[in-house]
Design a protein around this motif. Structure first.
Motif, PDB file in Angstrom:
ATOM      1  N   LEU A 125      31.867  28.489   7.516  1.00 50.67           N
ATOM      2  CA  LEU A 125      30.590  27.875   7.874  1.00 50.67           C
ATOM      3  C   LEU A 125      30.628  27.343   9.300  1.00 50.67           C
ATOM      4  CD1 LEU A 125      29.870  25.874   4.593  1.00 50.67           C
ATOM      5  CD2 LEU A 125      28.990  28.126   5.250  1.00 50.67           C
ATOM      6  N   GLY A 144      26.024  25.351   4.961  1.00 46.33           N
ATOM      7  CA  GLY A 144      26.112  24.937   3.567  1.00 46.33           C
ATOM      8  C   GLY A 144      25.531  23.553   3.384  1.00 46.33           C
ATOM      9  N   ILE A 203      27.465  22.099   8.228  1.00 49.35           N
ATOM     10  CA  ILE A 203      27.377  21.535   6.884  1.00 49.35           C
ATOM     11  C   ILE A 203      26.314  20.451   6.922  1.00 49.35           C
ATOM     12  CG2 ILE A 203      28.586  20.229   5.099  1.00 49.35           C
ATOM     13  CD1 ILE A 203      31.141  21.728   5.924  1.00 49.35           C
ATOM     14  N   ASP A 244      23.804  24.955  -1.821  1.00 51.64           N
ATOM     15  CA  ASP A 244      23.225  26.147  -1.211  1.00 51.64           C
ATOM     16  C   ASP A 244      24.098  26.553  -0.031  1.00 51.64           C
ATOM     17  OD1 ASP A 244      21.110  28.132  -0.836  1.00 51.64           O
ATOM     18  OD2 ASP A 244      20.615  27.007   0.975  1.00 51.64           O
ATOM     19  N   ILE A 245      24.261  27.851   0.146  1.00 48.81           N
ATOM     20  CA  ILE A 245      24.939  28.383   1.328  1.00 48.81           C
ATOM     21  C   ILE A 245      24.033  29.455   1.917  1.00 48.81           C
ATOM     22  CG2 ILE A 245      26.903  29.673   2.230  1.00 48.81           C
ATOM     23  CD1 ILE A 245      28.638  28.324   0.114  1.00 48.81           C
ATOM     24  N   THR A 251      29.885  34.076  -3.049  1.00 51.13           N
ATOM     25  CA  THR A 251      30.766  33.648  -1.959  1.00 51.13           C
ATOM     26  C   THR A 251      31.985  34.541  -1.809  1.00 51.13           C
ATOM     27  OG1 THR A 251      31.927  32.154  -3.450  1.00 51.13           O
ATOM     28  CG2 THR A 251      30.081  31.228  -2.178  1.00 51.13           C
ATOM     29  N   PHE A 301      28.792  22.871  -2.698  1.00 48.92           N
ATOM     30  CA  PHE A 301      27.685  23.372  -1.895  1.00 48.92           C
ATOM     31  C   PHE A 301      26.561  23.799  -2.833  1.00 48.92           C
ATOM     32  CE2 PHE A 301      31.368  23.924   0.860  1.00 48.92           C
ATOM     33  CZ  PHE A 301      30.910  23.280   1.999  1.00 48.92           C
ATOM     34  N   LYS A 358      31.826  27.491  -5.032  1.00 45.56           N
ATOM     35  CA  LYS A 358      30.901  26.646  -4.275  1.00 45.56           C
ATOM     36  C   LYS A 358      31.005  25.196  -4.694  1.00 45.56           C
ATOM     37  CE  LYS A 358      26.641  28.018  -4.246  1.00 45.56           C
ATOM     38  NZ  LYS A 358      25.320  28.631  -4.385  1.00 45.56           N
ATOM     39  N   GLY A 399      34.861  24.189   3.662  1.00 46.85           N
ATOM     40  CA  GLY A 399      33.664  24.892   4.139  1.00 46.85           C
ATOM     41  C   GLY A 399      33.865  25.533   5.501  1.00 46.85           C
TER      42      GLY A 399
END
Length: 182
Positions: free
Chosen positions: A128, A95, A131, A87-88, A64, A85, A69, A122
């Motif tokens: 992002l 995310g 989400i 997963d991103i 990141t 998160f 995360k 996020g």
């Protein structure tokens, strides 16, 4: 060390290796309660398992660009749970959130405040656009969080997760940056 003071009793902060014992003890104390909806609990057997989990979180900083995360949820100076998160996807700027709270910390509004803070983080800090939260259809408490914060139900994934002796479906919730009013 990155941290967010949500109020005088609640903060999100990066995990450190020093949290391994507290994370392990919290996990073990809440294991029977959490086991209903979390499929990884049987893999945590020692403090070293929690330490390795934290080391993985710290290594994830590279993914990141130095932003964590996941965070420790600290309530009144005590480790209460975790949120972050799982997963991103950088390609679509999405995310996927995961969270859990120790049994003794339930019912205090901790997780809804932590989730609001993570959403803001996020969208603002990680850039992002979307989400997502995926929750077992039967996990009513966990489903109430995204529903209460304006997430839209986007669908149901059938047999999305194996929980020890059965498959469970997941409800997929999504929130776009343009929809966030926090």
């Amino acid at each position: 060390m990155l941290h967010y003071d949500i109020n005088d009793q609640l903060q999100l902060r990066m995990f450190t290796i020093d949290d391994a014992e507290a994370l392990f003890q919290l996990t073990m104390a809440s294991k029977p309660y959490l086991r209903e909806w979390l499929g990884w609990l049987d893999y945590i057997e020692t403090v070293d398992d929690s330490r390795q989990n934290i080391e993985g979180r710290i290594k994830g900083l590279m993914e990141t660009g130095g932003y964590p995360k996941s965070f420790a949820i600290v309530y009144q100076g005590e480790l209460a749970g975790t949120i972050g998160f799982n997963d991103i996807n950088r390609g679509i700027k999405c995310g996927t959130v995961g969270y859990w709270l120790g049994q003794d910390f339930q019912g205090k509004g901790i997780m809804s405040q932590a989730l609001e803070t993570l959403i803001e983080y996020g969208f603002r800090d990680l850039g992002l656009n979307k989400i997502e939260i995926r929750v077992a259809t039967g996990n009513v408490k966990s489903r109430a969080l995204p529903e209460g914060l304006g997430f839209k139900q986007e669908g149901v994934l059938r047999d999305a997760e194996w929980l020890y002796d059965r498959y469970v479906d997941h409800v997929v919730y999504g929130l776009l940056r343009a929809e966030w009013t926090g």
